[in-house]
Scaffold this motif. Structure first.
Motif, PDB file in Angstrom:
ATOM      1  N   LEU A 167      -6.624  -5.890  10.326  1.00  0.00           N
ATOM      2  CA  LEU A 167      -5.314  -5.992   9.688  1.00  0.00           C
ATOM      3  C   LEU A 167      -5.217  -5.057   8.488  1.00  0.00           C
ATOM      4  N   GLY A 168      -6.262  -5.080   7.671  1.00  0.00           N
ATOM      5  CA  GLY A 168      -6.241  -4.264   6.459  1.00  0.00           C
ATOM      6  C   GLY A 168      -6.147  -2.788   6.783  1.00  0.00           C
ATOM      7  N   THR A 169      -6.979  -2.346   7.730  1.00  0.00           N
ATOM      8  CA  THR A 169      -6.964  -0.937   8.085  1.00  0.00           C
ATOM      9  C   THR A 169      -5.643  -0.591   8.761  1.00  0.00           C
ATOM     10  N   GLY A 170      -5.196  -1.508   9.605  1.00  0.00           N
ATOM     11  CA  GLY A 170      -3.912  -1.289  10.268  1.00  0.00           C
ATOM     12  C   GLY A 170      -2.799  -1.123   9.246  1.00  0.00           C
ATOM     13  N   ALA A 171      -2.787  -2.019   8.274  1.00  0.00           N
ATOM     14  CA  ALA A 171      -1.754  -1.948   7.239  1.00  0.00           C
ATOM     15  C   ALA A 171      -1.847  -0.631   6.488  1.00  0.00           C
ATOM     16  N   ALA A 172      -3.074  -0.225   6.195  1.00  0.00           N
ATOM     17  CA  ALA A 172      -3.242   1.028   5.463  1.00  0.00           C
ATOM     18  C   ALA A 172      -2.733   2.204   6.296  1.00  0.00           C
ATOM     19  N   LEU A 173      -3.022   2.164   7.595  1.00  0.00           N
ATOM     20  CA  LEU A 173      -2.552   3.258   8.456  1.00  0.00           C
ATOM     21  C   LEU A 173      -1.029   3.286   8.500  1.00  0.00           C
ATOM     22  N   ILE A 174      -0.450   2.112   8.653  1.00  0.00           N
ATOM     23  CA  ILE A 174       1.011   2.049   8.654  1.00  0.00           C
ATOM     24  C   ILE A 174       1.553   2.587   7.336  1.00  0.00           C
ATOM     25  N   GLY A 185      10.474  22.894 -10.816  1.00  0.00           N
ATOM     26  CA  GLY A 185       9.127  23.252 -10.406  1.00  0.00           C
ATOM     27  C   GLY A 185       8.262  22.054 -10.119  1.00  0.00           C
ATOM     28  N   PHE A 186       8.891  20.887 -10.038  1.00  0.00           N
ATOM     29  CA  PHE A 186       8.125  19.669  -9.779  1.00  0.00           C
ATOM     30  C   PHE A 186       7.849  19.563  -8.288  1.00  0.00           C
ATOM     31  N   GLU A 187       6.580  19.338  -7.958  1.00  0.00           N
ATOM     32  CA  GLU A 187       6.244  19.201  -6.544  1.00  0.00           C
ATOM     33  C   GLU A 187       5.610  17.855  -6.301  1.00  0.00           C
ATOM     34  N   THR A 188       6.131  17.129  -5.302  1.00  0.00           N
ATOM     35  CA  THR A 188       5.456  15.889  -4.945  1.00  0.00           C
ATOM     36  C   THR A 188       4.529  16.195  -3.794  1.00  0.00           C
ATOM     37  N   GLN A 189       3.280  15.934  -4.031  1.00  0.00           N
ATOM     38  CA  GLN A 189       2.321  16.134  -2.958  1.00  0.00           C
ATOM     39  C   GLN A 189       1.662  14.809  -2.662  1.00  0.00           C
ATOM     40  N   LEU A 190       1.440  14.599  -1.384  1.00  0.00           N
ATOM     41  CA  LEU A 190       0.700  13.420  -0.995  1.00  0.00           C
ATOM     42  C   LEU A 190      -0.757  13.774  -1.204  1.00  0.00           C
ATOM     43  N   SER A 191      -1.376  13.149  -2.152  1.00  0.00           N
ATOM     44  CA  SER A 191      -2.757  13.547  -2.402  1.00  0.00           C
ATOM     45  C   SER A 191      -3.668  12.879  -1.392  1.00  0.00           C
ATOM     46  N   LEU A 192      -4.566  13.674  -0.866  1.00  0.00           N
ATOM     47  CA  LEU A 192      -5.512  13.171   0.117  1.00  0.00           C
ATOM     48  C   LEU A 192      -6.298  12.023  -0.495  1.00  0.00           C
ATOM     49  N   GLY A 193      -6.581  12.184  -1.771  1.00  0.00           N
ATOM     50  CA  GLY A 193      -7.325  11.152  -2.487  1.00  0.00           C
ATOM     51  C   GLY A 193      -6.649   9.803  -2.402  1.00  0.00           C
ATOM     52  N   SER A 194      -5.337   9.782  -2.662  1.00  0.00           N
ATOM     53  CA  SER A 194      -4.684   8.477  -2.684  1.00  0.00           C
ATOM     54  C   SER A 194      -4.554   7.917  -1.271  1.00  0.00           C
ATOM     55  N   LEU A 205       0.823  -1.207   0.000  1.00  0.00           N
ATOM     56  CA  LEU A 205       0.000   0.000   0.000  1.00  0.00           C
ATOM     57  C   LEU A 205       0.857   1.258   0.000  1.00  0.00           C
ATOM     58  N   ALA A 206       1.943   1.211   0.763  1.00  0.00           N
ATOM     59  CA  ALA A 206       2.837   2.376   0.782  1.00  0.00           C
ATOM     60  C   ALA A 206       3.385   2.601  -0.619  1.00  0.00           C
ATOM     61  N   GLY A 207       3.760   1.495  -1.265  1.00  0.00           N
ATOM     62  CA  GLY A 207       4.218   1.602  -2.650  1.00  0.00           C
ATOM     63  C   GLY A 207       3.154   2.237  -3.511  1.00  0.00           C
ATOM     64  N   PHE A 208       1.946   1.783  -3.276  1.00  0.00           N
ATOM     65  CA  PHE A 208       0.843   2.310  -4.076  1.00  0.00           C
ATOM     66  C   PHE A 208       0.651   3.809  -3.842  1.00  0.00           C
ATOM     67  N   ALA A 212      -6.075   4.457  -0.297  1.00  0.00           N
ATOM     68  CA  ALA A 212      -5.278   3.391   0.299  1.00  0.00           C
ATOM     69  C   ALA A 212      -5.988   2.814   1.518  1.00  0.00           C
ATOM     70  N   LEU A 213      -6.623   3.691   2.262  1.00  0.00           N
ATOM     71  CA  LEU A 213      -7.340   3.242   3.455  1.00  0.00           C
ATOM     72  C   LEU A 213      -8.461   2.284   3.061  1.00  0.00           C
ATOM     73  N   VAL A 214      -9.200   2.686   2.060  1.00  0.00           N
ATOM     74  CA  VAL A 214     -10.290   1.834   1.584  1.00  0.00           C
ATOM     75  C   VAL A 214      -9.725   0.551   0.990  1.00  0.00           C
ATOM     76  N   LEU A 215      -8.677   0.715   0.219  1.00  0.00           N
ATOM     77  CA  LEU A 215      -8.069  -0.452  -0.420  1.00  0.00           C
ATOM     78  C   LEU A 215      -7.549  -1.425   0.628  1.00  0.00           C
ATOM     79  N   GLY A 216      -6.980  -0.881   1.692  1.00  0.00           N
ATOM     80  CA  GLY A 216      -6.474  -1.739   2.757  1.00  0.00           C
ATOM     81  C   GLY A 216      -7.598  -2.570   3.351  1.00  0.00           C
ATOM     82  N   GLY A 217      -8.681  -1.915   3.722  1.00  0.00           N
ATOM     83  CA  GLY A 217      -9.795  -2.630   4.339  1.00  0.00           C
ATOM     84  C   GLY A 217     -10.541  -3.505   3.354  1.00  0.00           C
TER      85      GLY A 217
END
Ligand SMILES: Nc1ncnc2c1ncn2[C@@H]1O[C@H](COP(=O)(O)OP(=O)(O)OP(=O)(O)O)[C@@H](O)[C@H]1O
Ligand SMILES: [Mg+2]
Lengths: 220, 862
Positions: B326-333, B356-365, B35-38, B369-374
């Motif tokens: 487990l799934g939610t835990g993994a997603a949180l981690i 000018g490249f900015e890496t942003q952690l998108s709230l969406g992803s 998930l972190a990779g994702f 990931a949280l949903v995907l984890g669970g």
């Protein structure tokens, strides 16, 4: 009369045409408070009978009434509930939940149904089997005899109408076996529970008020 | 009877997880890694997407544009603009090619008239006045009849800042030079230098009335969140309903304004999406596998609970709680990991990321990931979960709990895979932004699984046969184990093979892309590009240059022509397709009449025939056969031309028939004059044409000298300094290679972790049996041998077939996503097979080593 079995058949289909007939036209009546021992050769169908009584399996034909209720007529959900309230089971291999303490194991059947006083009653049951000191211990920290005593406590904690025991001393040495069976009979006597006990041990069988021999699918 | 307290099952579930700490940790680790990779990839991809979007918007200067070769009619424009959302801003732009003259020189230039608001995106930078304020672009230009010109034009015409330039009928003052013009993309470097005028003054040049080909543009800035492709479809439908010249209005979106670079960054984007998908799949397979083992060991406890009065539903609920935890835990981690790591990425990659490249952690992803984890872990484990159905508490009266496999109902089993299928499908459609591509990917994966499954079955069947023939006891025992424990062995094999497949996929695709993206071998970085060299100037020019010790490279003739017919039918340049997919979008853009032809036989280093045969060296006029031509493969694909097609060109009013003899691939960043259409020699030599060429390896001062020299001696030759642009492109391509390679390594690493945990758990499941063998007196070395044979067989076959399938699949993916850029490298394949085999054998060896050393007491205890 607490238990009434009439014309009970149980067979396991083997192939399309062939089947193993384990119980054939079995009849039995047990009064409340009776202690009944079932003996018989290995493979004679003792455990099969117990699993039918426990409602863990269904008979092929015939009638099986516990407390006046026909077990085979109950839905799976109804049966589960009936079992949880009326039947206590003791296995040869104890089968405690490995990750729960002795106390938690005993309180489990009560807690599963949200009884408020489950811990209290579990402690009492542990006291009855003489293991009040070990309530915080896990199964792997208990000896075989102690484990079986916890299992007995777990079976009686629901105050079942009938107690089913399959070789309760089968995994224990002689001395421990005697201890455990003493305990079991004491409990049955003081509480007035009905006991149906499967065993190879004749001494144990003789302590019951009635002995039945299972052979060729019926009681001899 | 009462219900249990609300959290009773949750509590019990939690206790069980705590008790099976090893499983829980492994599961968490495995899933969190995936998930972190994702998250990281998805965020990176999104940032890249944004960046690319900004870039391509800057190239167009807008989100979307309408272009026409005739002035827009009020009524037409109103009808179209009615389709834009409210708050859309618009600006006008007109451009045309014309000759400009000083006293003694004339040049071809591109005149562009702009008004206020231009550009909506990107920044135009002037030498004296810096960044252009788009608010008052026009005023500053219009006030004094000023012009902004490209610096090379000053060179060519011998002008200075502040000098005047006559364009058409009007004189303009050269107010400034354009240092940076985002809209001069890489693809347009072959064109004439640009001159910017105020839109309002275009009329005064009197050029608009002439027959010259004028491009009228309306540029639009859309409100944020507008559905661009939806808008395109609406506009195109409207345009299709027009008559006459109005029906030829073209829609340009910023996405299509992109160029080679955009295409490649698009590859990178797709590739990252693919890696992200694969990270999820790998994690999913690992999780499902771990969970399967875990659950099988829980069967006894589930039986006990049921014998104590729990319903099957309740036991399901407990296991579901566990998965959810487990799934939610993994997603949180995973979220915590990515929160910690992602801000570091730009620092680490500073050198390599575009400006000018900015890496942003998108709230969406993160949310995703949280949903995907669970949900994902539930969905992945559902097929395994459905095995709870087979639990029979009645087995408590017998010994071997969980050993027996009640035959699963086939349709129910199949049904339990359905959510997984749906999830994978929607995930890959979402990631690839294409229904077809996404479906194809999942289809290929599914086919691979079925294929690998049957292979597994076959291998085990053979193992069974082998176990009957003679051989050492341990060997026979090993084969028998494999065959007996069939479901276990098949799922282990499948997991290993799928792991190998996925591990191999990315590096395999990387190989193909890397070929395309990296710098060409043996290549001379050009500094100057020369256009419009007249044939008679060739010799003296080369002499002049060699006197300066400078070489004119890649000299190529250019002959202008029009495409008249294709296989005898009139060529329709304006197709009316409504663009739907990317594939179609690309096609549309390219149907044009006017072409630059060239001729030569020898392919250059950066060219390679992908289909057909080389052209013959000389055209035989008397044979009556058509001339032979070679097409650039991508051009041919877009135009729908195939080998053997007969094309009829109008070369300065002479009709020339030509047959497509081969398709060739041209490396995009070779910086050589590239042509879509190459003739064999002997056809076009007599047609009037010009030459282009490049000069490489000049330092700044020399560049100036050579430029001046050429301009003074050969005034008609256009010289363009491409150093800066080439440098920029090369830098980006180097960055891309790095990004691609890093991802490939990361996916290998993640895959190996999964393979490791699979192998480890498989051995773990066998420990009881090993202990028993040991207690029975089997020699350590024999037990080791048995286990190693088993795992070697599993590993080799899983590796072999995993790699084989990955080759097929990577080929398919390259074909779909990456325009057939595929290259097989045996090193990768061999490495994977050896890697997976030795990893599984190695892990098995380590784990057995430990068991054999420990006392058999554990056995008696359990
Ligand atoms: N699920 C089953 N399918 C087929 N046959 C079965 C099944 N369960 C039990 N049997 C058969 O039924 C017969 C009775 O088995 P059961 O376990 O009841 O014997 P038992 O009297 O308890 O023996 P023991 O004293 O060894 O425990 C045996 O022959 C056994 O093989
Ligand atoms: Mg038995």
């Amino acid at each position: 009369m607490i238990l009434e079995i009439k014309g009970l058949d149980k067979f396991f289909p083997q192939t399309d045409h062939d089947k193993i007939e384990v119980l054939k036209n079995l009849n039995l009546q047990v009064e409340e408070g009776e202690t009944v021992a079932v003996v018989g050769q290995s493979g004679s169908g003792k455990s099969t009978l117990l699993s039918l009584l426990a409602g863990l399996d269904r008979q092929s034909s015939g009638s099986l009434r516990l407390r006046g209720q026909e077990i085979s007529a109950m839905s799976e959900v109804k049966l589960t509930q009936f079992r949880a309230e009326n039947i206590g089971i003791i296995f040869q291999q104890f089968y405690l939940m490995p990750h729960l303490t002795a106390l938690e194991n005993v309180s489990l059947p009560l807690e599963m149904f949200g009884h408020k006083d489950s811990l209290q009653r579990a402690r009492e049951a542990l006291l009855q089997v003489g293991l009040e000191e070990r309530e915080k211990h896990f199964p792997h920290q208990l000896s075989g005899g102690e484990s079986q005593r916890v299992a007995i406590a777990r079976a009686i904690v629901i105050r079942p109408a009938i107690l089913l025991a399959d070789e309760p001393t089968g995994n224990l040495d002689n001395a421990t076996g005697v201890q455990v069976s003493n305990l079991l009979f004491d409990l049955v006597q003081t509480t007035g529970m009905t006991l149906l006990l499967v065993t190879h041990n004749t001494e144990l069988a003789l302590r019951c008020s009635r002995q039945l021999t299972l052979q060729s699918g019926t009681f001899q | 009877m009462k219900n249990p307290p609300a959290f009773f099952w949750l509590k019990l579930a939690f206790r069980e997880l705590l008790n099976n700490r090893r499983f829980s940790l492994f599961f968490l680790f495995n899933l969190a890694l995936g998930l972190a990779g994702f998250i990281a990839l998805d965020s990176f991809k999104e940032s890249l997407d944004n960046h690319l979007g900004q870039n391509s918007k800057a190239i167009l200067g807008a989100d979307i544009a309408l272009t026409s070769y005739l002035p827009f009619e009020e009524k037409t424009l109103d009808a179209l603009e009615a389709r834009f959302p409210q708050n859309t801003l618009s600006t006008r732009k007109t451009s045309l090619f014309t000759m400009v003259a000083t006293e003694d020189q004339t040049r071809l230039v591109q005149i562009t008239g702009i008004e206020k608001e231009f550009p909506f995106y990107g920044k135009m930078v002037l030498k004296n006045n810096g960044v252009v304020e788009s608010k008052n672009v026009e005023q500053s230009l219009a006030l004094s009849g000023e012009a902004w010109v490209y610096p090379e034009l000053l060179f060519m015409l011998g002008l200075k800042l502040g000098g005047s330039l006559k364009i058409g009928e009007k004189k303009f003052r050269i107010a400034d030079t354009v240092l940076d013009d985002p809209s001069s993309s890489f693809s347009s470097f072959g064109l004439a230098p640009r001159v910017y005028l105020a839109y309002s003054q275009m009329q005064e040049t009197a050029l608009l009335s002439k027959k010259s080909r004028i491009s009228y543009q309306r540029l639009y800035r859309l409100p944020d969140g507008t559905d661009l492709s939806g808008l395109v479809v609406k506009l195109q439908n409207k345009i299709n309903s027009f008559e006459g010249s109005d029906s030829k209005i073209r829609i340009l979106t910023h996405k299509r304004a992109g160029n080679n670079l955009g295409r490649l960054l698009g590859y990178l984007n797709d590739y990252l999406g693919l890696v992200a998908m694969i990270a999820v799949f790998l994690a999913g397979i690992g999780a499902a596998y771990l969970f399967r083992n875990y659950l099988v060991h829980r069967f006894r406890e589930i039986s006990i609970l049921m014998s104590l009065g729990a319903t099957r539903q309740q036991t399901y609920r407990m296991v579901l709680w566990q998965l959810g935890l487990l799934g939610t835990g993994a997603a949180l981690i995973a979220i915590i990991i990515s929160l910690a790591i992602l801000p570091l990425l730009p620092l680490l990659l500073k050198q390599f990321l575009p400006n000018g490249f900015e890496t942003q952690l998108s709230l969406g992803s993160l949310l995703f990931a949280l949903v995907l984890g669970g949900v994902g872990s539930l969905v992945f484990c559902l097929p395994v979960l459905s095995r709870i159905r087979t639990v029979q508490p009645l087995q408590l009266f017998h010994k071997n709990i969980g050993q027996q496999d009640a035959t699963p109902v086939l349709w129910r089993q199949a049904l339990s895979y359905l959510p997984l299928l749906i999830l994978s499908w929607s995930l890959s459609v979402w990631q690839s932004h294409s229904l077809i591509v996404g479906s194809a990917f999942v289809g290929m994966l599914l086919a691979s699984i079925l294929f690998l499954g049957s292979i597994a079955w076959l291998v085990l069947f053979l193992a069974g046969k082998l176990s009957q023939t003679s051989g050492s006891t341990m060997k026979r025992l090993a084969f028998r184990n494999l065959q007996r424990n069939r479901t276990g062995a098949i799922s282990c094999f499948l997991a290993l093979a799928l792991g190998t497949l996925l591990i191999n996929l990315i590096p395999q695709i990387y190989q193909g892309l890397q070929e395309e993206v990296s710098r060409p071998d043996d290549f001379r970085i050009p500094s100057l590009f020369l256009f419009d060299i007249q044939p008679e100037q060739m010799e003296p020019l080369q002499k002049t240059l060699s006197a300066e010790k400078v070489n004119l490279n890649y000299l190529s003739p250019i002959v202008r022509a029009r495409l008249e017919k294709v296989n005898g039918n009139k060529f329709d340049a304006n197709s009316k397709e409504v663009s739907l997919t990317r594939e179609q979008e690309r096609q549309q853009n390219f149907r044009r009449h006017n072409l630059n032809l060239s001729y030569r036989t020898q392919l250059s280093d950066s060219e390679q025939i992908v289909e057909g045969r080389p052209m013959t060296t000389n055209f035989d006029l008397d044979s009556g056969k058509p001339a032979e031509i070679s097409l650039e493969v991508r051009y041919a694909e877009r135009m729908g031309f195939k080998l053997g097609d007969l094309l009829t060109f109008n070369v300065q009013e002479v009709l020339v028939e030509a047959i497509v003899i081969n398709l060739r691939r041209v490396q995009w960043n070779s910086f050589q004059p590239n042509f879509f259409i190459l003739f064999q020699p002997g056809v076009l030599e007599d047609a009037p044409g010009t030459f282009v060429g490049s000069i490489g390896g000049l330092v700044a001062s020399r560049r100036m000298n050579v430029q001046n020299l050429i301009v003074s001696d050969y005034p008609n030759v256009s010289v363009i300094d491409v150093t800066r642009m080439v440098g920029r492109v090369l830098k980006i391509s180097d960055q891309m290679v790095l990004a691609l390679r890093m991802m490939a390594y990361l996916s290998i690493l993640a895959g190996l972790v999964v393979v490791f945990s699979i192998a480890r758990h498989e051995v773990e499941g066998r420990l009881w049996e090993l202990n028993l063998l040991k207690v029975l007196g089997a020699r350590f070395s024999d037990i080791q041998k048995m286990i190693q044979i088993e795992f070697a067989v599993l590993g080799i076959f899983a590796g072999l077939f995993g790699v084989a399938v990955s080759l097929i699949m990577s080929y398919g993916i390259s074909w779909w996503f990456f325009e057939n850029l595929w290259k097989w490298t045996w090193q990768t394949s061999l490495g994977s097979i050896i890697g997976v085999t030795s990893l599984s054998v190695g892990v098995a060896w380590l784990a057995t080593q430990r068991t054999l050393r420990s006392s058999p007491l554990n056995l008696l205890r359990s």
